[in-house]
Each structure stands twice: as C-alpha cells, then as structure tokens.
Write a protein that holds these residues in place. Structure first.
Motif, mmCIF file in Angstrom:
data_model
loop_
_atom_site.group_PDB
_atom_site.id
_atom_site.type_symbol
_atom_site.label_atom_id
_atom_site.label_comp_id
_atom_site.label_asym_id
_atom_site.label_seq_id
_atom_site.Cartn_x
_atom_site.Cartn_y
_atom_site.Cartn_z
ATOM 1 N N GLU B 104 0.805 -1.215 -0.081
ATOM 2 C CA GLU B 104 0.072 -0.015 0.111
ATOM 3 C C GLU B 104 0.937 1.371 0.013
ATOM 4 N N GLU B 107 1.674 1.377 -3.350
ATOM 5 C CA GLU B 107 0.781 1.962 -4.333
ATOM 6 C C GLU B 107 0.132 3.245 -4.002
ATOM 7 N N PHE B 108 0.310 3.847 -2.934
ATOM 8 C CA PHE B 108 -0.212 5.116 -2.518
ATOM 9 C C PHE B 108 0.130 6.207 -3.488
ATOM 10 N N ILE B 109 1.352 6.159 -4.076
ATOM 11 C CA ILE B 109 1.719 7.315 -4.838
ATOM 12 C C ILE B 109 0.992 7.229 -6.374
ATOM 13 N N HIS B 111 -1.999 5.942 -6.633
ATOM 14 C CA HIS B 111 -3.341 6.202 -6.519
ATOM 15 C C HIS B 111 -3.394 8.000 -6.405
ATOM 16 N N LEU B 112 -2.434 8.475 -5.872
ATOM 17 C CA LEU B 112 -2.574 9.905 -6.051
ATOM 18 C C LEU B 112 -2.521 10.393 -7.648
#
Lengths: 404, 227
Positions: B104, B107-109, B111-112
């Motif tokens: 995660e 993955e977060f960046i 997602h951003l």
C-alpha cells in the motif's frame, strides 16, 4: 484510499482515540437521553392537558371563553354533538355546562369551575374517570353527586359523603344554590387543576339553573390523534360558522409554547454539548498533527496536494466524531426505548412535579427526526472541529517537516 | 538535454543577527543515467541544494531546470504536481506510512496519480520484487527491518516512473549489510533501467559506489569528480 487512510489513522493511538470517542459517546448519549426525557415530560403534559383538562377541540358561543357568561349557551348542543361525531378524525364529543361559581363546605368556601357532564359521554372524551382515587365516578345513581379534586377536598376539609353547597346563577339571573354530596375524589398530575375543578351531572346542574337539558356552554371533542387537530378543527368550524371553534393550541397556548420552546431548549443544550466536545476533538487532532509532522511533510513532498491533506484530516476528525456520535445515538436510542415502556419514576419529587402540572412518572420519547438531526449535528461538529487542525497541517513546510 | 540543470543558485536564510548563505552560487548539470553523490560536511548546503532541486524549497536567486522545465518560480500547487510526476524521494528516516502495508505504501503514490487499480497492482508487485521484497508485500513497516523499509521507500520513489531519484542520506540509519544491499539494488536499477540517482551522503560506502561525486563546502562546489 484517502478515506481508508484516514480510518486507519484513527486507530494509530488506540487509547487516545478511545478516550475521545468515549467522551463523544457519553456526551451524545446524555444529550439524546435528556432530549427524550424532556420530550416525554412535555408530551405527557400535553396529553394531560388534552386528555384530562381541555380535549382537542372545544365549541362555544362567541365570547364565552373570554367572559364565561352564563347566558352564552349553545341552544341545541345534542345536535351539535351528533354532527361533530360524523366528522372524520373525531373520536368522540360531549356537551358540558360550565359555570364559575362558589363551593362551600361547613368549614370554608372557595371559587371553583363547575362542569356539568354527561358521565358516560365524558368517559369517551376525557380520562377523568381514571383519576378517581377515592369513591366513585359519576353515574345515574344518587341525588346531586359531585366529584372534586384531592387538593380542593383538603382545602374545603371534606371527604366522601360530605356535602358541598354550590351557588350558581339561574336562567332568570337569580342566585340559587344546591347541596351536592361528594361521591368521588380525583387526582391528576396538576394540583392547580384539582383545586379549581369540580364535576357534577349535567342533568343536576341544569335542574339547579333552570336549563332545559338540551343547552350547554361547551362541546368538547376528542380526536383520534394530535396530528388531526388542524384538519378536524377546520371541518368543525365549517359546520358551525355561527359558533366559535378553538383547538387545544388556541385554548391552551402555553401547551404549544411548551412544545416549541422545549424543542429549542433541547437543541441549544445539544449545541452546548457538541461545542464542548468540539474543543476536545480539536485538541486531539492538534496532537495528531504534531505527532505526524514528518509524515505530513513526506506526503506533501511525494505529491499529496493540499486538498487531499485537508480531506484526510477532515475525514479523520469526522470519523472520530461520528464513531462516538453513532455509539452515543444508538445507546441513547436503546436506553430511551427501554424507558419509553418502563418509565422513570421520580416519586421523590412527586409534589414538586404535580405543582407544575407534570407527572412524576416520565416516559422518555425520541422522534426519528431528532436522531437524524443529531447525526447531522455530529457530522457538522466533526467538520467544524477539523478546520483548525487541517489548517495547521496545510501550513507545514514539507522540507522543514521532513527534517523535524 | 540534462535531466537536472542548476544555474547560479543562491539560498540565503535570515539568521538571528547575520544572513546565512546556505548555497552560494552553484552551477551543476546532471545527465540522464548518472549515479551522483553530493558530499560535504554538515552545514555545507547539500540538503538545501537537494531541497531546491526537489522543488521543496525556493532559491533566493538562480534557476533549476528538470528535463528542460524550470521549476523555480512555480506555484505551490504546480510544484506539488510536478514532484508527484517527476521526482522520486528517498528519505533518511524511510518515512513510510505506518498504517499501510509495503504494497500500500508503494501503491499510494500511484493512487495519488489516479492510476487504475490493475496498473497500480501490477506496478507495485514489479517494484517490490525488484527490491527483493516480493514476499513481504503485506507486511507493515513495523514488521520490516530498517533496510527492508528503505527498500520499500526506493520502490515507492520509483513507482511514479520519475525522471530521477533524490535520496537524502538514504543509508544514514542502516547497518553495513543493509547499506550494501540497498546500494546493490540502486546500482542495479541505475545500470539496467538507466534510472538517475542523486544522493546527499556522509557515507563513504555510498561515495565509493557513486560514479560522480560533487563536494560542497560553504555553499559552493569545491570539486566535481567523475569516475
């Protein structure tokens, strides 16, 4: 993912979140329960006013309510009752003779309101017969029976089977009097009402005043529910344009004010609770921001824009508020529902309640609309509480925050 | 065209009594695929330089171009957007999100950036396998060693396919074994995928691996050696 991030952040410091969630839960629970309690008291008072004292709608000759003039009588009250009974929403109707007069015992005398009722019809409209604590309710037996309130009985120092002399005006404007024997003593939750109201048979007071038995000063109407008041009131007024038709809100405006004023007080009370909780939440969220300065700096460095940072902080705050709020609302709902049936007996303060016209047995009531409004208030509090912490987060300089 | 071009860079901070010249006239060009270390004693200005190159700080004077785009003078919002799309960051203290798993965090960046789920998952898996953490994707940072956390940070930095990776003392908190491991991974990424790295470091093991070493002292470049 921002909402998932915010939700997980909430549980980073479980103890701190638990403390503030507990505070919110207790605050909202107390607010909901107090609202339900006060609502129950007011509902009970209103139902007492309607069920025992005035009923939903009353019909009089114009001017009677202001003057109580003996001569302002409805000529054929029985036919009025028959017409009213056919109007949709009407549960029952009854005629009454109402005379303000003097009642005297062997010891003393006082001013009272004498209501001449048809005992069987009156049962369908008011709950007086359920309030008898000594003796019996009026019926066809005996000569000149009278039912009086407990407070009046004490004041006149009379008991069952004692005589009371009633002095009234007759149709020829002469003063006349009659002896009535106490057959029953009633007690409502309103001491003042009990002291001022006595009940006799319509036929007895008609005979004493020289009335023909068809006349009455008042026709009292009970509806199937309070919500039908406006529609039924209009229908009754349309049937009798020459008569004055007033509903309980007009007859007893203080009852209407009581309902609306209590609603406002309760929402003000809830706002005060939420405002106090708001500062607790702001304090918690500021601690959260201080602890996560480096992480917030990192998030801004890797490209999380200010709107998303703001949203994350706001969602965390709303989740924090809403978790406590929902627990408080659900807890408040179930506890209220329990006491809605079981009731809360405040018999320690029975006399104090009765002197104000309230019952010492309170059945809290909560409306679904109130729950929705409180939920919205909690969400708004969460959003409001998030503004300053989110502003503090947005003011961080990523390069300095990362190295903090 | 250079990936990073720094022209006449100055940064002056307001000190308590006198101004502090953190960067005092630096001109550097870094080409694609370089593996560059910026070294110097504490207070020499290397972190300030990296902050300005990374768009986290604004110079008092001078210009910085990233792949031909002038980033000095951009608004805060434009810089944030530029950083997200063009620069990968690796920090000294790893700075992973503790409530997210390794997967995660990477993955977060993405997602951003608004990447679709399938692409996010594929890229995250590729990157974590590339840094040797394919079997630790579902572990949270507190279950990973310092070296493993820093490898997740490298994977996160690479996730958005940046033009270069900016690493501020990435090995400062690592032991020897973890440092060697991390350097090996970064060298491999540089060699095989032509990813540009720019470090600031005190660590001689990093300096020895760098193919270009820029030494800064008192805010000026005192040497620039290509190996």
């Amino acid at each position: 993912m921002i909402s998932s991030f915010a939700w997980r952040n909430l549980w980073r410091n479980k103890l701190r979140s638990f403390v503030i969630i507990t505070a919110v839960t207790l605050g909202i629970f107390a607010g909901i329960f107090l609202m339900a309690f006060m609502n129950g008291m007011v509902n009970d008072r209103v139902q007492t006013i309607i069920g025992t004292e005035i009923s939903h709608i009353q019909i009089h000759r114009p001017g009677f309510m202001d003057s109580d003039l003996f001569t302002l009588r409805i000529a054929n009250a029985d036919s009025v009752v028959n017409v009213v009974n056919k109007i949709p929403g009407v549960s029952a109707a009854t005629k009454r003779i109402v005379i303000n007069s003097m009642a005297a015992s062997a010891e003393t005398g006082t001013g009272v309101k004498i209501t001449g009722i048809d005992p069987e019809n009156e049962k369908k409209v008011t709950s007086l017969y359920t309030k008898i604590i000594e003796g019996r309710y009026l019926d066809a037996t005996g000569k000149n029976p009278i039912v009086i309130g407990e407070t009046l009985a004490k004041k006149l120092k009379v008991g069952l089977k004692n005589k009371i002399i009633i002095t009234v005006q007759d149709v020829n404007n002469n003063i006349t009097g009659g002896a009535f024997r106490v057959v029953g003593i009633y007690r409502t939750d309103n001491n003042m009402f009990d002291e001022a109201n006595v009940y006799v048979r319509n036929s007895d007071i008609s005979a004493l005043s020289g009335l023909d038995g068809k006349e009455a000063h008042e026709v009292a109407i009970l509806l199937n529910n309070n919500d039908a008041t406006e529609a039924a009131g209009k229908a009754v007024a349309a049937c009798f344009p020459q008569l004055e038709v007033k509903d309980w809100l007009k007859i007893s405006p203080e009852a209407g004010y009581l309902v609306s004023a209590m609603d406002q007080y309760m929402y003000i009370f809830m706002v005060v609770i939420l405002l106090a909780l708001c500062f607790g939440i702001i304090n918690t969220m500021l601690m959260v921001i201080m602890e996560r300065v480096r992480e917030l700096g990192m998030l801004m460095a890797i490209g999380m824009n200010k709107l998303k940072v703001f949203m994350m902080i706001m969602l965390e705050t709303v989740f924090l508020s809403l978790t406590g709020g929902v627990l408080g609302i659900v807890g408040g709902y179930f506890v209220t529902r329990y006491f809605e049936h079981a009731g809360i007996n405040l018999y320690f303060w029975k006399e104090a309640f009765a002197s104000m016209g309230y019952s010492a047995m309170v059945y809290p009531v909560i409306e679904p609309g109130t729950m929705i409004i409180v939920t919205i208030m909690v969400i708004v509090t969460g959003i409001f509480s998030s503004l300053y912490p989110a502003y503090k987060a947005l003011k961080l300089n990523p390069s300095q925050a990362i190295r903090s | 065209m250079s990936i990073i071009e720094i022209k006449g860079l100055h940064k002056v901070y307001d000190g308590k009594s006198l101004p502090v010249y953190a960067v005092n006239g630096i001109d550097i060009k870094i080409e694609a695929g370089e593996f560059t270390a910026v070294v110097g004693p504490s207070g020499s200005g290397k972190t300030t330089l990296l902050n300005i190159v990374g768009g986290l700080d604004e110079p008092t004077e001078g210009e910085v171009f990233i792949d031909g785009v002038k980033i000095t003078g951009l608004s805060g919002k434009e810089k944030t957007d530029f950083r997200m799309k063009n620069i990968g960051f690796v920090f000294q203290a790893y700075n992973l999100i503790p409530v997210f798993t390794a997967k995660e965090n990477v993955e977060f960046i993405l997602h951003l950036q608004g990447k679709p789920k399938a692409e996010r998952e594929r890229r995250t898996k590729e990157l974590l396998e590339a840094v040797g953490l394919g079997d630790r994707m579902d572990s949270r940072p507190n279950k990973l060693s310092g070296g493993q956390q820093q490898r997740v940070a490298v994977a996160r930095a690479l996730a958005s396919k940046p033009k270069f990776i900016l690493a501020d003392e990435p090995t400062a908190n690592l032991d020897s074994k973890s440092t060697d491991n991390l350097l090996e991974i970064m060298e491999k990424l540089n060699r095989e995928e032509n990813i540009t790295f720019l470090f600031s470091t005190h660590d001689q093991r990093v300096v020895s691996k760098a193919r270009r070493v820029i030494t800064i002292q008192d805010g000026v470049v005192v040497s620039d050696i290509r190996k």
